[in-house]
Design an enzyme around this catalytic site. Structure first.
Site, short mmCIF file in Angstrom:
data_model
loop_
_atom_site.label_atom_id
_atom_site.label_comp_id
_atom_site.label_asym_id
_atom_site.label_seq_id
_atom_site.Cartn_x
_atom_site.Cartn_y
_atom_site.Cartn_z
N ASP A 53 0.87 -1.18 0.00
CA ASP A 53 0.00 0.00 0.00
C ASP A 53 0.91 1.24 0.00
O ASP A 53 2.11 1.14 0.30
CB ASP A 53 -0.88 -0.02 1.26
CG ASP A 53 -1.67 1.25 1.44
OD1 ASP A 53 -2.38 1.65 0.51
OD2 ASP A 53 -1.57 1.85 2.53
N ASP B 252 -0.35 5.11 0.87
CA ASP B 252 -0.67 6.14 1.86
C ASP B 252 -0.67 5.57 3.27
O ASP B 252 -1.50 4.72 3.62
CB ASP B 252 -2.03 6.76 1.55
CG ASP B 252 -2.05 7.47 0.21
OD1 ASP B 252 -1.05 8.11 -0.12
OD2 ASP B 252 -3.06 7.36 -0.50
N GLU C 247 -0.55 11.44 4.13
CA GLU C 247 -1.87 12.01 4.41
C GLU C 247 -1.84 13.42 4.98
O GLU C 247 -2.35 14.36 4.38
CB GLU C 247 -2.66 11.08 5.35
CG GLU C 247 -2.98 9.72 4.75
CD GLU C 247 -4.00 9.77 3.62
OE1 GLU C 247 -4.41 10.87 3.21
OE2 GLU C 247 -4.38 8.69 3.15
N GLY D 133 -10.61 6.65 -0.23
CA GLY D 133 -10.56 7.40 -1.49
C GLY D 133 -10.84 8.87 -1.29
O GLY D 133 -11.79 9.26 -0.61
N GLY D 134 -9.98 9.72 -1.89
CA GLY D 134 -10.06 11.16 -1.67
C GLY D 134 -11.33 11.80 -2.19
O GLY D 134 -11.98 12.58 -1.49
N ARG E 12 -14.40 10.84 -0.34
CA ARG E 12 -14.32 11.54 0.96
C ARG E 12 -14.87 12.96 0.83
O ARG E 12 -15.64 13.42 1.67
CB ARG E 12 -12.85 11.55 1.40
CG ARG E 12 -12.59 11.96 2.83
CD ARG E 12 -11.11 11.77 3.14
NE ARG E 12 -10.69 10.40 2.91
CZ ARG E 12 -9.53 10.03 2.39
NH1 ARG E 12 -8.64 10.95 2.01
NH2 ARG E 12 -9.24 8.76 2.23
N THR F 235 -2.78 0.48 -4.53
CA THR F 235 -3.16 1.67 -3.78
C THR F 235 -4.50 2.24 -4.24
O THR F 235 -4.92 2.03 -5.38
CB THR F 235 -2.07 2.75 -3.92
OG1 THR F 235 -2.48 3.93 -3.23
CG2 THR F 235 -1.83 3.09 -5.38
N PRO G 141 -0.96 9.30 -11.19
CA PRO G 141 0.01 10.40 -11.16
C PRO G 141 0.56 10.68 -9.77
O PRO G 141 1.73 11.02 -9.63
CB PRO G 141 -0.81 11.58 -11.70
CG PRO G 141 -1.85 10.96 -12.57
CD PRO G 141 -2.21 9.69 -11.87
N ASP H 71 -1.86 -0.35 6.23
CA ASP H 71 -1.95 0.41 7.48
C ASP H 71 -3.38 0.65 7.92
O ASP H 71 -3.61 1.15 9.02
CB ASP H 71 -1.26 1.77 7.32
CG ASP H 71 -2.10 2.74 6.50
OD1 ASP H 71 -2.37 3.85 6.99
OD2 ASP H 71 -2.48 2.39 5.37
#
Length: 251
Positions: A10, A12, A19, A53-54, A57, A118, A123, A177
Site C-alpha cells: 500500500d 498512503d 496524508e 478514497g479522496g 471523501r 493503492t 500520477p 496500514d
C-alpha cells in the site's frame, strides 16, 4: 511448502506519510482555489480517513455540509488537488515511513517481486516514486485507483495485481496500514502485515485479520514493536520474517 515470491505495498500511510502533510494540505488549497467553504484540520481529516478514497471523501463530506457537488466539480477538484499534491511531494513534504527504504532494498536483493496496490491515483503514485529514484529500486508493477472501478476495502485492486503478476495469492504478503486495506488484502486471499494508522478507528474490529502487526517496519537504530503475530527476534520486519509468516499460516 509455500515460498514468498512477492510483496504488495500500500502507499498512503504504509510506504510514506502522505496524508497529513501531503493530501490534506493539497485538498485545502484546492478548496480555496475553487471557492469551496471547506477546511480540513488534522483532527477532522483523521476522522474523514475512515472514508476510502479522496474524492468519495470530499463528496460525502460536502453532502454532510448540505452541498451536493456535481461530477464535473469533483473531477475539477481532483485535478486541482492532484497538482498541489504533486508539488508538495516534489518539495519534500512527504516522508518515507521508518524501515521502508531498508525493506524495499532487502526484498529487491532477495529477488522478491514488489508491486504497489493503492487507492491513490496513478500520477500521485508516480510523483512519489520519482522521489525514490536513487534510493530504492523500481517496483515491478503498480495498480492504482485508475485501474479498478472500486477501491479498498473492495479486493479488486489486489486481485488485479495477482492477475497481472501471474502469482498465486498464497505466495504473496501485503503491507497495509488501514482497515480498508487489510480487508481488501485478506479478501483477495493474501497474508497481510499491518502497521496501523493512528487515526483509523475501524481497525479495532478488523485487526484480528492481520497475520502480524508492527508499529512500523523498523530499522537497526529504530526497532519496531511487534503487537500481534509470531515472535520477531530481529526487532524489525524482514524478508526472513515474511517468509516465516507464510510457513506459519500454512502449518
Amino acid at each position: 511448502m509455500t515460498a514468498l515470491r512477492a510483496v504488495f505495498w500500500d502507499v498512503d500511510g504504509t510506504l510514506a506519510d502522505t496524508e497529513m502533510e501531503g493530501h490534506r494540505p493539497a485538498f485545502n488549497q484546492a478548496f480555496r482555489d475553487l471557492g469551496l467553504p471547506f477546511h480540513w484540520n488534522k483532527e477532522l481529516y483523521a476522522e474523514l480517513l475512515s472514508i476510502a478514497g479522496g474524492i468519495p471523501r470530499v463528496a460525502i463530506y460536502a453532502k454532510d455540509q448540505g452541498i451536493n457537488l456535481t461530477q464535473d466539480q469533483l473531477k475539477r477538484l481532483r485535478d486541482v488537488k492532484r497538482e498541489h499534491y504533486l508539488s508538495r511531494v516534489c518539495e519534500g513534504h512527504v516522508q518515507w515511513r521508518p524501515g521502508v527504504l531498508r525493506l524495499v532494498n532487502e526484498l529487491h536483493n532477495g529477488q522478491i517481486k514488489q508491486w504497489i496496490v493503492t487507492s491513490s491515483g496513478g500520477p500521485s503514485v508516480q510523483a512519489l516514486l520519482n522521489q525514490a529514484q536513487g534510493v530504492m529500486p523500481a517496483f515491478d508493477g503498480v495498480v492504482s485507483s485508475d485501474d479498478v472501478a472500486t477501491g479498498k476495502p473492495n479486493p479488486d485492486g489486489y486481485r488485479l495485481a495477482l492477475k497481472q503478476s501471474g502469482l498465486p495469492s498464497d505466495c504473496v504478503v501485503a503491507l497495509e496500514d488501514s482497515a480498508a486495506g487489510l480487508k481488501a488484502a485478506t479478501a483477495a486471499g493474501l497474508s497481510c502485515v499491518l502497521t496501523p494508522s493512528p487515526w483509523d478507528r475501524d481497525l479495532v474490529g478488523a485487526i484480528h485479520l492481520a497475520a502480524a502487526v508492527f508499529d512500523h517496519l523498523g530499522d537497526e537504530h529504530n526497532p519496531s514493536l511487534l503487537q500481534q503475530g509470531p515472535p520477531c527476534l530481529e526487532g524489525m520486519l524482514t524478508l526472513n520474517y515474511m517468509k516465516s509468516l507464510l510457513l506459519y499460516s500454512g502449518s
